[in-house]
Design an enzyme around this catalytic site. Sequence first.
Site, PDB file in Angstrom:
ATOM      1  N   TYR A 134       3.616  -1.354   4.304  1.00 54.65           N
ATOM      2  CA  TYR A 134       3.425  -1.041   3.411  1.00 54.65           C
ATOM      3  C   TYR A 134       3.941  -1.464   1.979  1.00 54.65           C
ATOM      4  O   TYR A 134       4.626  -0.674   1.765  1.00 54.65           O
ATOM      5  CB  TYR A 134       2.196  -0.285   3.656  1.00 54.65           C
ATOM      6  CG  TYR A 134       0.148   0.367   4.125  1.00 54.65           C
ATOM      7  CD1 TYR A 134      -0.019  -0.604   3.914  1.00 54.65           C
ATOM      8  CD2 TYR A 134       0.998   1.106   4.755  1.00 54.65           C
ATOM      9  CE1 TYR A 134      -1.461  -1.182   4.456  1.00 54.65           C
ATOM     10  CE2 TYR A 134      -0.154   1.318   5.965  1.00 54.65           C
ATOM     11  CZ  TYR A 134      -1.547   0.556   6.124  1.00 54.65           C
ATOM     12  OH  TYR A 134      -2.327  -0.131   6.561  1.00 54.65           O
ATOM     13  N   ASN A 160      -1.598   6.750  16.430  1.00 56.51           N
ATOM     14  CA  ASN A 160      -1.485   5.937  15.416  1.00 56.51           C
ATOM     15  C   ASN A 160       0.332   6.429  14.698  1.00 56.51           C
ATOM     16  O   ASN A 160      -0.076   8.033  14.289  1.00 56.51           O
ATOM     17  CB  ASN A 160      -2.408   5.690  14.998  1.00 56.51           C
ATOM     18  CG  ASN A 160      -2.865   4.852  13.525  1.00 56.51           C
ATOM     19  OD1 ASN A 160      -2.297   3.989  13.364  1.00 56.51           O
ATOM     20  ND2 ASN A 160      -2.595   5.678  12.321  1.00 56.51           N
ATOM     21  N   GLU A 161       0.507   5.652  14.415  1.00 58.66           N
ATOM     22  CA  GLU A 161       1.480   6.789  13.328  1.00 58.66           C
ATOM     23  C   GLU A 161       2.430   7.775  13.590  1.00 58.66           C
ATOM     24  O   GLU A 161       1.581   9.145  12.830  1.00 58.66           O
ATOM     25  CB  GLU A 161       0.947   6.981  11.593  1.00 58.66           C
ATOM     26  CG  GLU A 161       0.309   5.204  11.024  1.00 58.66           C
ATOM     27  CD  GLU A 161       0.832   4.651   9.677  1.00 58.66           C
ATOM     28  OE1 GLU A 161       0.733   6.236   8.768  1.00 58.66           O
ATOM     29  OE2 GLU A 161       1.168   3.701   9.402  1.00 58.66           O
ATOM     30  N   GLU A 195     -11.219  -0.722   9.942  1.00 59.90           N
ATOM     31  CA  GLU A 195     -11.278   1.179  10.434  1.00 59.90           C
ATOM     32  C   GLU A 195     -12.181   1.653   9.534  1.00 59.90           C
ATOM     33  O   GLU A 195     -13.091   1.422   8.976  1.00 59.90           O
ATOM     34  CB  GLU A 195      -9.969   1.662   9.444  1.00 59.90           C
ATOM     35  CG  GLU A 195      -9.928   3.411  10.143  1.00 59.90           C
ATOM     36  CD  GLU A 195      -8.621   3.894   9.101  1.00 59.90           C
ATOM     37  OE1 GLU A 195      -7.379   3.111   8.475  1.00 59.90           O
ATOM     38  OE2 GLU A 195      -7.866   5.051   9.665  1.00 59.90           O
ATOM     39  N   GLU A 215      -0.713  -2.510  10.412  1.00 57.98           N
ATOM     40  CA  GLU A 215      -0.647  -2.999   9.429  1.00 57.98           C
ATOM     41  C   GLU A 215       0.401  -3.030   8.514  1.00 57.98           C
ATOM     42  O   GLU A 215       1.693  -2.418   8.237  1.00 57.98           O
ATOM     43  CB  GLU A 215      -0.815  -1.523   9.506  1.00 57.98           C
ATOM     44  CG  GLU A 215      -1.876  -0.164  10.264  1.00 57.98           C
ATOM     45  CD  GLU A 215      -2.389   0.775  10.001  1.00 57.98           C
ATOM     46  OE1 GLU A 215      -2.396   1.502   8.971  1.00 57.98           O
ATOM     47  OE2 GLU A 215      -2.313   1.702  10.544  1.00 57.98           O
ATOM     48  N   GLN A 217      -6.450  -3.875   5.538  1.00 54.54           N
ATOM     49  CA  GLN A 217      -7.780  -4.368   6.075  1.00 54.54           C
ATOM     50  C   GLN A 217      -8.420  -5.125   5.135  1.00 54.54           C
ATOM     51  O   GLN A 217      -8.748  -5.671   4.729  1.00 54.54           O
ATOM     52  CB  GLN A 217      -8.324  -2.568   6.429  1.00 54.54           C
ATOM     53  CG  GLN A 217      -7.341  -1.456   6.621  1.00 54.54           C
ATOM     54  CD  GLN A 217      -8.209  -0.382   6.921  1.00 54.54           C
ATOM     55  OE1 GLN A 217      -9.306  -0.346   7.219  1.00 54.54           O
ATOM     56  NE2 GLN A 217      -7.281   0.974   7.080  1.00 54.54           N
TER      57      GLN A 217
HETATM   58  O1  AHR Z   1      -4.723   1.432   6.704  1.00 54.01           O
HETATM   59  C1  AHR Z   1      -5.122   2.741   6.325  1.00 54.01           C
HETATM   60  C2  AHR Z   1      -4.297   4.331   6.836  1.00 54.01           C
HETATM   61  O2  AHR Z   1      -2.797   4.033   6.423  1.00 54.01           O
HETATM   62  C3  AHR Z   1      -4.700   3.695   8.083  1.00 54.01           C
HETATM   63  O3  AHR Z   1      -4.985   4.971   8.516  1.00 54.01           O
HETATM   64  C4  AHR Z   1      -2.787   4.190   8.921  1.00 54.01           C
HETATM   65  O4  AHR Z   1      -2.953   4.420  10.143  1.00 54.01           O
HETATM   66  C5  AHR Z   1      -2.308   4.180   7.018  1.00 54.01           C
HETATM   67  O5  AHR Z   1      -0.821   5.352   7.219  1.00 54.01           O
END
Ligand code: AHR
Length: 509
Positions: free
Chosen positions: A256, A173-174, A25, A322, A370
């Site tokens: 995450y 996205n999200e 990204e 992600e 990432q």
């Molecule tokens: O990976 C960092 C960010 O985390 C991404 O841009 C977003 O999709 C997520 O909240």
Amino acid sequence: MYKIDIVSKKDGPVIDQRLHGQFIEFLGTCISDGIWVGEDSSIPNIHGIRKDVVDALARIAPPVVRWPGGCYADTYHWRNGIGGKAERPVTYNNNFGTQSLEYNHFGTHEFVEFCRLIGAEPWININMLSGTVAEMQDWAEYCNRESGTTLAKLREKNGSGEPFNVRYWGIGNESWAGGGNYTAKGYAGEYRKYASAFPRFGRGMPLPDSDEGMKLIAVGPDGNKPKERVQWTKGFFKALSKYRQPPIYGYDLHFYNWNVRHPADTVVKFSKEDWDRVIEGAQELEEVILEQYALVQEGLSLMPQPESSFMPVPACELIVGEWGNWHRFDPAAPSALWQQATMRDAVTTAITLDIFHRHSDKVAMACAAQTVNVLNSLILTQGENTILTPNFHVFEMYKPHRNATALACAVTEGNEGTVFAFASKKEGILYLNMVNTSYDEAVTVDMHFDCNLSYISGRRLEGEPADCNTVEHPEAVKPEDAPVPEGREENWSAILPKASVTVYQFQMI
Ligand code: AHR
């Protein structure tokens, strides 16, 4: 003492190689510096793309790479990233505190070239928030229309007569947060519009299971919100089940492993308690996958049966677009969301890949967040230096599992939650990986198989829990040949050092 039972005679699902995907990204120095240095840089490059990063990634050949975000995708206008570099508009990037000028030199052509150099398939995420349906259509036309149209000619003028044939397209996205703060129903409405407007390429109808159709990926839930994620998935599929369905290939869940609430835990300096908490946190993803997979199936069961063969058959793959550890903000980090990666991150990376492999009948694709210089990175760059993190080594060590057949593999004796194991087989070779998540204790494992084996080789990544690679010590953590396990035929035994990942290869006899 731990005991692991491995059943080789009953085939599980084939492990989809796309579970080893990556995510890049325009954030911090992931792309600028990390991947893109420009043709005039003194850092060796291939048409501006960092050569050492390409060489490293080509070793693991990520099957798929998602780009340009993330949140940034919702600010990205693809036309800014084509044509002569000097003429490309300069925009401002404040994604997650990046705070820098964005020269747009790494655009669609450069991304596709990057993918080709490392052996990956591109996944493009469109801008659903500040873009338009027409902008998405044009981007797809530009990438995929073979010839004849003005956009295909423009692509040719910009250096590629051949279409890019991008198959994976993320629609938003999200969207439950920065991507628009939509409700699930509201997003489903937008998804219907974008997916229906998506151009058709090739001969066939864009059926979800047809390779000729584009693979459109809808926004799945925030995997870290136990209540909201259930509501989002139920709401999205309920809304999608009304009347006719637009094409859909995948549903993109994000997860995450947050580690931001403990000020004393500083990524490279942490206690046993911090270690254990992060290891446990990574395991939550398994529960989320099981829950979300069941909800997706439940959602699909709501879809009306097609009344004509031209209507898509309801199907939808679960994707984790992600994932990774997200540690507390480090004021000394050289760029936004830059994180060191220690053995703790390597162990959670291994546990996460094990979860995907175990559930390869439920998850089709996943992208580590990432790849370079951001969060759970595989590679860190600093000026002209490039460092492979312990995470990189886990991906490389786990490569043999790709396209292999998953096997039942259970830890049947020993403390729960300390040793994790996964096994697969391919072309007569059995691959067994074992992760010892103990902060401070080596463990002995007895491995019992239902077939005779002879030992071929083994690789091991181990270190002190906070060990990591730096510019000064780029190879402080790297895999070594594992000591040969003791035993023969069906029974083998080995000592797994604390904080270690081991992958064995056995010949099946
Ligand atoms: O990976 C960092 C960010 O985390 C991404 O841009 C977003 O999709 C997520 O909240």
